[in-house]
Design a protein around this motif. Structure first.
Motif, PDB file in Angstrom:
ATOM      1  N   ASP A  44      69.525  38.800  23.902  1.00 45.66           N
ATOM      2  CA  ASP A  44      70.740  38.000  24.003  1.00 45.66           C
ATOM      3  C   ASP A  44      70.470  36.661  23.322  1.00 45.66           C
ATOM      4  N   VAL A  45      71.236  36.341  22.301  1.00 43.98           N
ATOM      5  CA  VAL A  45      70.969  35.133  21.514  1.00 43.98           C
ATOM      6  C   VAL A  45      71.093  33.860  22.350  1.00 43.98           C
ATOM      7  N   GLN A  46      71.858  33.911  23.418  1.00 46.74           N
ATOM      8  CA  GLN A  46      72.019  32.719  24.251  1.00 46.74           C
ATOM      9  C   GLN A  46      70.746  32.411  25.063  1.00 46.74           C
ATOM     10  N   ARG A  47      69.879  33.391  25.174  1.00 45.89           N
ATOM     11  CA  ARG A  47      68.607  33.168  25.882  1.00 45.89           C
ATOM     12  C   ARG A  47      67.434  33.440  24.935  1.00 45.89           C
ATOM     13  N   ALA A  48      67.624  33.156  23.661  1.00 45.87           N
ATOM     14  CA  ALA A  48      66.631  33.522  22.648  1.00 45.87           C
ATOM     15  C   ALA A  48      65.266  32.892  22.901  1.00 45.87           C
ATOM     16  N   TRP A  49      65.239  31.747  23.551  1.00 46.18           N
ATOM     17  CA  TRP A  49      63.959  31.090  23.826  1.00 46.18           C
ATOM     18  C   TRP A  49      63.021  31.990  24.637  1.00 46.18           C
ATOM     19  N   MET A  50      63.602  32.850  25.450  1.00 46.48           N
ATOM     20  CA  MET A  50      62.784  33.708  26.310  1.00 46.48           C
ATOM     21  C   MET A  50      61.982  34.730  25.499  1.00 46.48           C
ATOM     22  N   ASP A  51      62.507  35.096  24.339  1.00 45.71           N
ATOM     23  CA  ASP A  51      61.821  36.077  23.503  1.00 45.71           C
ATOM     24  C   ASP A  51      60.625  35.503  22.764  1.00 45.71           C
ATOM     25  N   THR A  52      60.436  34.201  22.850  1.00 49.74           N
ATOM     26  CA  THR A  52      59.261  33.571  22.238  1.00 49.74           C
ATOM     27  C   THR A  52      58.068  33.535  23.207  1.00 49.74           C
ATOM     28  N   ILE A  53      58.295  33.913  24.464  1.00 52.90           N
ATOM     29  CA  ILE A  53      57.262  33.815  25.493  1.00 52.90           C
ATOM     30  C   ILE A  53      56.449  35.101  25.565  1.00 52.90           C
ATOM     31  N   GLN A  54      55.133  34.970  25.476  1.00 54.08           N
ATOM     32  CA  GLN A  54      54.202  36.075  25.729  1.00 54.08           C
ATOM     33  C   GLN A  54      53.252  35.669  26.853  1.00 54.08           C
ATOM     34  N   TYR A  55      52.502  36.631  27.333  1.00 56.12           N
ATOM     35  CA  TYR A  55      51.509  36.314  28.355  1.00 56.12           C
ATOM     36  C   TYR A  55      50.491  35.339  27.757  1.00 56.12           C
ATOM     37  N   PRO A  56      50.193  34.232  28.431  1.00 59.36           N
ATOM     38  CA  PRO A  56      49.319  33.194  27.850  1.00 59.36           C
ATOM     39  C   PRO A  56      47.875  33.671  27.679  1.00 59.36           C
ATOM     40  N   PRO A  57      47.334  33.574  26.485  1.00 56.81           N
ATOM     41  CA  PRO A  57      45.930  33.977  26.259  1.00 56.81           C
ATOM     42  C   PRO A  57      44.952  33.255  27.176  1.00 56.81           C
ATOM     43  N   ALA A  58      45.278  32.031  27.567  1.00 55.00           N
ATOM     44  CA  ALA A  58      44.384  31.261  28.434  1.00 55.00           C
ATOM     45  C   ALA A  58      44.221  31.904  29.807  1.00 55.00           C
ATOM     46  N   GLU A  59      45.132  32.811  30.169  1.00 54.55           N
ATOM     47  CA  GLU A  59      45.080  33.449  31.480  1.00 54.55           C
ATOM     48  C   GLU A  59      44.459  34.847  31.445  1.00 54.55           C
ATOM     49  N   TYR A  60      43.987  35.277  30.266  1.00 48.52           N
ATOM     50  CA  TYR A  60      43.326  36.587  30.176  1.00 48.52           C
ATOM     51  C   TYR A  60      42.129  36.630  31.111  1.00 48.52           C
ATOM     52  N   GLY A  61      41.919  37.785  31.747  1.00 47.49           N
ATOM     53  CA  GLY A  61      40.725  38.006  32.542  1.00 47.49           C
ATOM     54  C   GLY A  61      39.769  38.944  31.823  1.00 47.49           C
ATOM     55  N   ASN A  62      38.737  39.414  32.542  1.00 46.29           N
ATOM     56  CA  ASN A  62      37.752  40.284  31.902  1.00 46.29           C
ATOM     57  C   ASN A  62      38.201  41.738  31.812  1.00 46.29           C
ATOM     58  N   SER A  63      39.423  42.028  32.272  1.00 46.19           N
ATOM     59  CA  SER A  63      39.940  43.397  32.199  1.00 46.19           C
ATOM     60  C   SER A  63      40.098  43.888  30.766  1.00 46.19           C
ATOM     61  N   ILE A  64      40.093  42.987  29.823  1.00 44.62           N
ATOM     62  CA  ILE A  64      40.271  43.375  28.422  1.00 44.62           C
ATOM     63  C   ILE A  64      39.123  44.272  27.945  1.00 44.62           C
ATOM     64  N   VAL A  65      37.987  44.258  28.656  1.00 43.99           N
ATOM     65  CA  VAL A  65      36.853  45.092  28.245  1.00 43.99           C
ATOM     66  C   VAL A  65      37.177  46.582  28.367  1.00 43.99           C
ATOM     67  N   TYR A  66      38.202  46.946  29.163  1.00 48.82           N
ATOM     68  CA  TYR A  66      38.551  48.360  29.295  1.00 48.82           C
ATOM     69  C   TYR A  66      39.123  48.934  27.997  1.00 48.82           C
ATOM     70  N   LEU A  67      39.438  48.076  27.044  1.00 45.56           N
ATOM     71  CA  LEU A  67      39.863  48.562  25.734  1.00 45.56           C
ATOM     72  C   LEU A  67      38.696  49.199  24.976  1.00 45.56           C
ATOM     73  N   LEU A  68      37.471  48.961  25.436  1.00 42.66           N
ATOM     74  CA  LEU A  68      36.282  49.505  24.779  1.00 42.66           C
ATOM     75  C   LEU A  68      35.764  50.772  25.456  1.00 42.66           C
ATOM     76  N   VAL A  69      36.376  51.166  26.565  1.00 44.22           N
ATOM     77  CA  VAL A  69      35.892  52.295  27.366  1.00 44.22           C
ATOM     78  C   VAL A  69      36.535  53.593  26.890  1.00 44.22           C
ATOM     79  N   LYS A  70      35.760  54.678  26.909  1.00 41.29           N
ATOM     80  CA  LYS A  70      36.270  55.990  26.517  1.00 41.29           C
ATOM     81  C   LYS A  70      37.005  56.638  27.698  1.00 41.29           C
ATOM     82  N   PRO A  71      38.122  57.324  27.439  1.00 42.81           N
ATOM     83  CA  PRO A  71      38.826  58.014  28.526  1.00 42.81           C
ATOM     84  C   PRO A  71      38.025  59.206  29.038  1.00 42.81           C
ATOM     85  N   HIS A  72      38.364  59.652  30.239  1.00 50.87           N
ATOM     86  CA  HIS A  72      37.623  60.731  30.897  1.00 50.87           C
ATOM     87  C   HIS A  72      38.288  62.088  30.686  1.00 50.87           C
ATOM     88  N   TYR A  73      39.503  62.255  31.196  1.00 52.38           N
ATOM     89  CA  TYR A  73      40.229  63.519  31.029  1.00 52.38           C
ATOM     90  C   TYR A  73      41.203  63.469  29.862  1.00 52.38           C
TER      91      TYR A  73
END
Length: 296
Positions: A44-73
């Protein structure tokens, strides 16, 4: 004799097909999830500012390491297909505005009893990395959380030490769950509801993106798995998963669309699992173990 062999082959093939898929179907989208989906997910163009918001990188935790793990099943290709098959409604959309209003309404109605229960559920969570280190201070609690749904519905005797084959099955699906969860989260970087609505006062803040909900994903993936092992309690397992997903909304930390997407992904994962002969063998072993031990 040939006819007998042909009939036997057809019977076995049909039986294999029957056993190569979940023994239940996914319930349709219902309640507020269905209503919210009907309100429009486009920007909605009237709330376009909201589409510029992403999850802040400064709040990332260590869960990102699961991107390196191989799946099981799952295969890596299945993880890719599933993770690329979903998206969330635009931040500026009417649907998200309605979802935020819904969360504000829940916040206004929160009771002390509700808060105690949802915070208890919020502390439940199995982590494959912890399970690799028996000396880890959270090792025993981690295994208890692995069996949370079974223990919640059937008592304290339902634990990893008493059901090692079922434990192996649950550990495998939870490894896949964490990989799927964080693959989606860090691909799409959806902000949490409180990043878009300053009036929200979440009961906690989470150090990973919002979409899709990890708690809801494990709740339904485990509920679907337990339903294969203990089919007579399927309704109770699904009801518990429903409570867990709604708890994330009461806490003010997940959009309803995060939760409904996770329910859908969990069912698709189960469908993929039934194509995997290793999963089918582990499931058969878990069912046999349950039948031999649970009644004792």
């Amino acid at each position: 004799m040939k006819i007998t062999y042909i009939i036997l082959f057809v019977f076995l093939a049909d039986a294999s097909l029957i056993y190569a898929q979940p023994k239940f179907t996914l319930a349709p989208v219902s309640d507020h999830y269905r209503l919210l989906q009907s309100t429009g997910a486009v920007p909605d163009v009237q709330r376009a500012w909201m589409d510029t918001i992403q999850y802040p990188p400064a709040e990332y935790g260590n869960s990102i390491v699961y991107l390196l793990v191989k799946p099981h099943y799952l295969s890596e290709e299945q993880v890719r297909i599933l993770s690329e098959s979903v998206k969330f409604p635009a931040n500026s959309s009417d649907q998200v505005r309605k979802e935020l209003d819904y969360l504000l309404e829940l916040q206004q109605k929160r009771t002390p009893e509700q808060i105690r229960r949802v915070e208890y559920l919020g502390n439940i969570g199995y982590w494959p990395s912890v399970n690799m280190i028996p000396s880890h201070p959270s090792y025993e609690q981690n295994l208890k959380d692995l069996f949370f749904e079974g223990r919640e519905l059937m008592g304290e005797n339902i634990q990893a030490g008493n059901f090692p084959k079922l434990s192996r099955l649950l550990q495998g699906i939870m490894q896949d769950m964490r990989i799927m969860e964080f693959t989606i989260k860090y691909r799409l970087l959806r902000p949490r509801p409180y990043h878009l609505e300053s009036r929200l006062m979440p009961l906690t803040r989470i150090n990973s993106p919002s979409f899709a909900s990890g708690h809801t994903l494990w709740a339904f993936l485990q509920a679907f798995t337990w339903s294969e092992v203990v089919p007579e309690k399927q309704k109770e397992f699904i009801a518990l998963a429903e409570e867990i997903r709604r708890s994330r909304e009461i806490m003010g930390i997940h959009f309803p669309s995060d939760n409904e997407t996770s329910r859908q992904i969990a069912y698709k994962m189960i469908q993929y699992y039934w194509q995997n002969p290793i999963f089918k063998k582990d499931m058969q072993d878990a069912i046999a173990e349950w039948r031999s031990k649970a009644a004792k």
